[in-house]
Write a protein that holds these residues in place. Structure first.
Motif, short mmCIF file in Angstrom:
data_model
loop_
_atom_site.label_atom_id
_atom_site.label_comp_id
_atom_site.label_asym_id
_atom_site.label_seq_id
_atom_site.Cartn_x
_atom_site.Cartn_y
_atom_site.Cartn_z
N ASP A 35 39.49 49.20 37.28
CA ASP A 35 40.61 48.69 38.56
C ASP A 35 39.82 47.48 39.15
O ASP A 35 40.55 46.55 39.34
CB ASP A 35 40.44 49.82 39.48
CG ASP A 35 41.42 49.27 40.58
OD1 ASP A 35 42.36 49.17 40.63
OD2 ASP A 35 40.73 49.22 41.95
N THR A 36 38.43 47.37 39.42
CA THR A 36 37.68 46.28 39.75
C THR A 36 36.50 46.16 39.04
O THR A 36 35.87 47.19 38.56
CB THR A 36 37.13 46.84 41.36
OG1 THR A 36 38.34 47.24 42.02
CG2 THR A 36 36.28 45.67 41.91
N VAL A 84 36.78 37.64 38.04
CA VAL A 84 36.92 38.95 38.80
C VAL A 84 38.17 39.65 38.57
O VAL A 84 39.10 39.12 38.21
CB VAL A 84 36.94 38.64 40.35
CG1 VAL A 84 37.06 40.00 41.19
CG2 VAL A 84 35.51 38.08 40.81
N ALA A 86 40.84 42.51 39.81
CA ALA A 86 40.86 43.23 41.15
C ALA A 86 42.36 43.91 41.05
O ALA A 86 43.32 43.23 40.35
CB ALA A 86 41.15 42.25 42.37
N ASP A 87 42.44 45.33 41.36
CA ASP A 87 43.69 46.06 41.18
C ASP A 87 44.16 46.08 39.73
O ASP A 87 45.24 45.81 39.48
CB ASP A 87 44.90 45.40 42.20
CG ASP A 87 45.79 46.63 42.28
OD1 ASP A 87 45.45 47.68 42.06
OD2 ASP A 87 47.06 46.25 42.71
N PRO A 128 37.58 49.08 45.86
CA PRO A 128 38.88 49.00 45.68
C PRO A 128 39.49 47.58 46.16
O PRO A 128 39.65 47.07 47.55
CB PRO A 128 39.57 49.96 46.17
CG PRO A 128 38.87 50.27 47.56
CD PRO A 128 37.24 50.10 47.21
N LEU A 129 39.64 46.30 45.43
CA LEU A 129 40.12 45.34 45.72
C LEU A 129 41.64 44.76 45.15
O LEU A 129 42.00 45.38 44.35
CB LEU A 129 39.23 44.17 45.24
CG LEU A 129 37.76 44.06 45.65
CD1 LEU A 129 36.97 42.99 45.08
CD2 LEU A 129 37.63 43.89 47.09
N GLU A 130 42.07 43.79 45.85
CA GLU A 130 43.50 43.39 45.57
C GLU A 130 43.52 41.86 45.67
O GLU A 130 42.86 41.47 46.88
CB GLU A 130 44.72 44.20 46.19
CG GLU A 130 44.85 44.13 47.62
CD GLU A 130 45.93 44.91 48.17
OE1 GLU A 130 46.35 45.48 47.07
OE2 GLU A 130 46.17 44.95 49.13
N LEU A 141 41.13 37.48 47.68
CA LEU A 141 40.56 38.95 47.45
C LEU A 141 40.63 39.72 48.75
O LEU A 141 39.97 38.95 50.00
CB LEU A 141 39.28 39.00 46.87
CG LEU A 141 39.08 38.68 45.39
CD1 LEU A 141 37.73 38.68 45.00
CD2 LEU A 141 39.78 39.58 44.56
N ARG A 143 40.12 43.83 50.46
CA ARG A 143 39.77 45.12 50.23
C ARG A 143 41.31 45.88 50.22
O ARG A 143 41.82 45.79 51.21
CB ARG A 143 38.78 45.73 51.15
CG ARG A 143 38.39 47.27 51.05
CD ARG A 143 37.43 47.61 51.74
NE ARG A 143 36.08 47.18 51.67
CZ ARG A 143 35.20 47.76 50.82
NH1 ARG A 143 35.43 48.75 50.32
NH2 ARG A 143 33.92 47.07 50.65
N ARG A 144 41.56 46.65 49.31
CA ARG A 144 42.68 47.72 49.33
C ARG A 144 42.47 48.68 50.48
O ARG A 144 41.61 49.46 50.65
CB ARG A 144 42.87 48.22 48.09
CG ARG A 144 44.15 47.74 47.40
CD ARG A 144 44.71 48.57 46.22
NE ARG A 144 43.66 49.46 45.61
CZ ARG A 144 43.14 49.24 44.37
NH1 ARG A 144 43.23 47.96 43.52
NH2 ARG A 144 42.26 49.98 44.04
#
Length: 144
Positions: A35-36, A84, A86-87, A128-130, A141, A143-144
């Motif tokens: 996921d990350t 990177v 992310a998500d 958890p990043l998106e 980027l 944080r989710r």
């Protein structure tokens, strides 16, 4: 493409002749439930290079007006792939050399592996990043 995971969260993907680089990295992320993460190394050769880069500083709202896409044929020695995840979505950059020039930019779909590719991904937990559109419609980027 075949991928292998270590006990400490590293994934190494072997890209074979004819594999698509970005698409194979995305598949490794799915296979290993990344996921990350961070692509910490990437080397290999491509039989074509598809990248884009930003060529201006005023950042118009339409991303198509700020990006230059390159679709280059020929043998490319890939000296670096990093970025990177992310998500579950990789944002990667590549640097490659064709014997006369060095080109770098955002790795796009359609880069076919010529001889080999080797990519190391570090899986990160607890972060958890998106990516979300930020100022100037730039993907940032968060944080989710």
């Amino acid at each position: 493409m075949e991928s292998f995971e270590s006990d400490d969260g590293h994934v190494i993907a072997r890209l074979d002749r004819g594999d698509m680089a970005l698409e194979s990295i995305e598949r490794a992320c799915e296979t290993h439930d990344i996921d990350t993460g961070a692509v910490v190394t990437g080397i290999g050769t491509f039989s074509n290079l598809h990248v884009h880069y930003v060529d201006r500083t005023d950042l118009p709202d339409d991303q198509a007006d700020r990006n230059v896409a390159l679709e280059l044929e020929g043998a490319w020695e890939v000296t670096d792939i990093t970025g990177v995840i992310a998500d579950g979505e990789p944002h990667l950059h590549v640097t490659a050399f064709d014997g006369e020039r060095t080109v770098g930019g955002h790795l796009e779909e359609g880069c076919e592996v010529n001889v080999l590719g080797e990519v190391t991904i570090r899986k990160l937990s607890g972060l958890p990043l998106e990516r979300r559109p930020g100022e100037g419609n730039v993907s940032q980027l968060t944080r989710r």
